[in-house]
Scaffold this motif. Structure first.
Motif, short mmCIF file in Angstrom:
data_model
loop_
_atom_site.label_atom_id
_atom_site.label_comp_id
_atom_site.label_asym_id
_atom_site.label_seq_id
_atom_site.Cartn_x
_atom_site.Cartn_y
_atom_site.Cartn_z
N ASN A 36 0.76 -1.17 0.08
CA ASN A 36 0.16 -0.07 -0.04
C ASN A 36 1.02 1.26 0.02
OD1 ASN A 36 1.01 -0.64 2.62
ND2 ASN A 36 -0.70 0.22 3.71
N VAL A 37 0.61 2.00 -0.91
CA VAL A 37 1.23 3.48 -0.92
C VAL A 37 0.40 4.04 -0.42
CG1 VAL A 37 2.49 4.86 -2.44
CG2 VAL A 37 1.90 2.92 -3.39
N ASP A 38 1.04 5.04 0.61
CA ASP A 38 0.21 5.80 1.70
C ASP A 38 -0.19 7.03 0.53
OD1 ASP A 38 -0.30 5.59 4.17
OD2 ASP A 38 1.58 5.12 4.50
N THR A 39 -1.29 7.61 0.34
CA THR A 39 -1.72 8.61 -0.07
C THR A 39 -2.62 9.45 0.66
OG1 THR A 39 -3.79 7.39 -0.85
CG2 THR A 39 -1.75 7.31 -2.51
N GLU B 55 -1.60 13.04 -2.99
CA GLU B 55 -0.41 12.88 -3.36
C GLU B 55 0.19 11.52 -2.79
OE1 GLU B 55 1.73 16.16 -0.76
OE2 GLU B 55 0.68 16.82 -2.21
N LYS B 56 1.18 10.95 -3.53
CA LYS B 56 1.83 9.99 -2.92
C LYS B 56 2.92 10.28 -1.95
CE LYS B 56 0.88 6.77 -6.63
NZ LYS B 56 1.54 6.14 -7.86
N GLU B 58 6.55 8.75 -0.87
CA GLU B 58 7.26 7.74 -1.41
C GLU B 58 8.23 7.32 -0.15
OE1 GLU B 58 7.28 6.89 -4.66
OE2 GLU B 58 6.13 8.16 -5.36
N SER B 143 -4.49 11.46 5.48
CA SER B 143 -4.41 10.07 4.65
C SER B 143 -5.71 10.06 4.34
CB SER B 143 -4.08 8.99 5.61
OG SER B 143 -3.63 8.07 5.03
N ARG B 146 -7.93 6.90 -2.47
CA ARG B 146 -8.16 7.32 -3.79
C ARG B 146 -9.69 7.11 -4.32
NH1 ARG B 146 -5.23 9.40 -7.76
NH2 ARG B 146 -3.29 8.87 -6.91
#
Lengths: 181, 148
Positions: A36-39, B55-56, B58, B143, B146
């Motif tokens: 899971n990429v934190d968005t 936005e992501k 990284e 947080s 999407r």
């Protein structure tokens, strides 16, 4: 002499079950893994004001006051708006293509203030913030496309082009202290 | 009647499986490296809300999580809104300042990821934000998932 006959066992480890072991481990990690990429919506909070410090003066025309109440109704500079219209209105306010004296002087001076109530559900607050972010994203995208021919997202972070676009539209968002009524 | 016999290749019809362990090991290492075991047990319910313009992040190392949501009580019940940092519920909001200050000293580029339940009230969140300001942890991230 008696020769003892020995059955020589081969000195190799039986490797046939290796694949099974590896599969077992693989399945374990497949199940437990979460790619899971934190968005989320990024924001930088302002430093707290000192007790004796006055808030810096802001020209009225550069400030867009957005009020959201706990039912999700929106007031922008005392005018009621639908949440879906907020983005267009904000873009107009920030960009001010017609040089309206009531809208911001220039995009980099525009400040968007979001104020809400303590009882407001988080969902409504994030929806509001999302619209503000959306307005800035579209403006930055448009500027980036007309200047460099690529969308803003395609620009390298911290490259000169990126810096220029963020200087043009610096995304000044203020989260005001919530009111009670 | 003339019979045409099809010529068949003399090779065996088996797929060689000797490389299978290697392939499997490679996959295994991939998942071992990418896997993140859940490091905290959530004591509050967090149903993230959805947003479009997100936005992501990284660099996960920079992140520190603050969970806000209704407390999970035994018997599938939900209590009042609470703040959870790391593994414990923080009852005293004023204690967040010191907690965050320590985290900030370890990681000066700290990003605080606020994972807030969609139905939680804004009041508690703003109290937490005030504490974050006082701890000089200015970079935050709401947080969200999407929007599909």
């Amino acid at each position: 002499m008696l020769l003892k006959k020995r059955e020589r066992e081969s000195a190799e480890i039986n490797g046939s079950s290796m694949a099974d072991i590896a599969f077992l481990l693989l399945i374990f990690f497949l199940v437990t893994t979460t790619i899971n990429v934190d968005t989320g919506i990024g924001l930088v909070l302002p430093p707290p004001l000192q007790e004796d410090q006055e808030p810096p003066p802001i020209k009225e025309r550069n400030l867009m006051n957005i009020l959201v109440n706990s039912e999700g109704r929106v007031l922008m500079d005392d005018q009621p708006y639908q949440l879906t219209d907020v983005k267009e209105r904000l873009k107009e306010f920030i960009d001010n293509p017609t040089n309206d004296p009531n809208l911001s002087e220039s995009p980099d001076m525009a400040i968007v203030s979001v104020k809400t109530q303590r009882q407001t559900p988080y969902r409504i607050y994030v929806d509001m913030l999302d619209e503000v972010m959306g307005a800035y994203k579209e403006l930055r995208d448009a500027a980036s496309r007309s200047n460099y021919g690529v969308p803003f997202g395609a620009l390298q972070d911290n490259s000169p082009q990126y810096e220029q676009i963020t200087d043009m539209y610096p995304k000044k968002i203020s989260i005001a202290e919530p009111g009670d009524s | 009647m003339a019979h045409f016999k099809k010529k068949r290749g003399g090779s065996k019809q088996e797929v060689p499986t000797s490389a299978m362990p290697d392939v499997v090991f490679m996959l295994l290492f991939f998942f071992m490296v990418t896997t993140v075991l859940r490091e905290v047990t959530l004591k509050v319910r967090v149903n993230l809300t959805q947003a479009e313009n997100i936005e992501k992040i990284e660099q996960k190392r920079l992140l520190s999580y603050v969970y806000i949501g209704p407390e999970r009580l035994p018997g599938n019940q939900l209590g009042e809104d609470k703040v959870q940092i790391d593994d414990a519920i923080v009852d005293d909001i004023g204690a967040i300042r010191n907690l965050m200050y320590d985290k900030l000293r370890e990681q000066p580029k700290l990003i605080v990821s606020l994972r807030v339940d969609e139905s939680s009230e804004f009041g508690l969140l703003t109290d937490v934000q005030e504490e974050l300001k006082k701890a000089s942890a200015f970079r935050i991230n709401y947080s969200t998932r999407r929007e599909p």
